[in-house]
Enzyme design. Structure first.
Site, PDB file in Angstrom:
ATOM      1  CB  CYS A  89      -9.049  -3.683  13.360  1.00 11.81           C
ATOM      2  SG  CYS A  89      -7.693  -2.519  13.155  1.00 11.81           S
ATOM      3  CG  HIS A 131      -9.553  -2.339   7.684  1.00  8.00           C
ATOM      4  ND1 HIS A 131     -10.445  -2.700   8.654  1.00  8.00           N
ATOM      5  CD2 HIS A 131      -8.347  -2.257   8.304  1.00  8.00           C
ATOM      6  CE1 HIS A 131      -9.813  -2.821   9.815  1.00  8.00           C
ATOM      7  NE2 HIS A 131      -8.533  -2.555   9.626  1.00  8.00           N
ATOM      8  CD  GLU A 132      -5.067  -2.431   6.330  1.00  8.74           C
ATOM      9  OE1 GLU A 132      -4.378  -1.647   7.029  1.00  8.74           O
ATOM     10  OE2 GLU A 132      -5.619  -3.429   6.808  1.00  8.74           O
ATOM     11  CG  HIS A 135      -5.814   1.483   9.774  1.00  5.24           C
ATOM     12  ND1 HIS A 135      -5.996   1.694  11.126  1.00  5.24           N
ATOM     13  CD2 HIS A 135      -6.094   0.174   9.553  1.00  5.24           C
ATOM     14  CE1 HIS A 135      -6.392   0.566  11.687  1.00  5.24           C
ATOM     15  NE2 HIS A 135      -6.458  -0.374  10.766  1.00  5.24           N
TER      16      HIS A 135
END
Length: 163
Positions: A89, A131-132, A135
């Site tokens: 990351c 993953h995004e 976030h």
């Protein structure tokens, strides 16, 4: 616009659930431009708005030569048994850990015209979508690690020169 600085582990914006985009205006258009500029840097598969200090639900991606963005993404489908995949990351620089991710993911959101859109994929695209979106939900990949791996990762964070 030039790429924006990436916020690092420990910055409170990275642990904050992002606010949905309610009105598409010049500020949101500028954010998308910044996200696209930021994700075009070498070695980047995705950049979430929170990583550049903006608490809005948006991210950009750069996978297999395809660069784009999505506003208000929500994961609508994952499939396949989770697999341990090497993951890093930008907000946790220099560290890579085996992270459990589904091999397929689909997100639904909108574009700058307010039209509904979907992104889906396998491999790196599935990983980037998960993953995004994490976030934007206030999660880092470190939060997904299995217990023993997380202990190792947190020690590495504490010992890093950027923390």
């Amino acid at each position: 616009m030039p790429e924006r600085p990436i916020r690092l582990f420990g910055d409170p914006v990275l642990k904050t659930v992002s606010t949905p985009v309610e009105q598409i205006d010049d500020r949101v258009r500028a954010l998308v431009d910044d996200l696209l500029d930021s994700v075009r840097m070498p070695g980047r598969a995705g950049v979430a708005a929170s990583q550049i200090g903006v608490n809005l639900r948006a991210f950009s991606y750069n996978v297999d030569g395809e660069v784009g963005y999505i506003l208000n993404p929500e994961i609508v489908e994952v499939s396949g048994d989770k697999e341990l995949i090497d993951e890093g990351c930008l907000s946790v620089p220099g560290l890579w850990h085996k992270t459990p991710r589904h091999p397929f993911a689909r997100v639904r959101g909108i574009d700058l015209d307010g039209n509904e859109m979907e992104l889906s994929g396998t491999g790196l695209m599935a990983q980037a979508l998960q993953h995004e979106t994490d976030h934007l939900d206030g999660l880092l990949y470190l939060d997904r690690l299995e217990k023993a791996e997380r202990r190792v990762a947190m020690r590495q964070v504490r010992e890093s020169d950027w923390f």
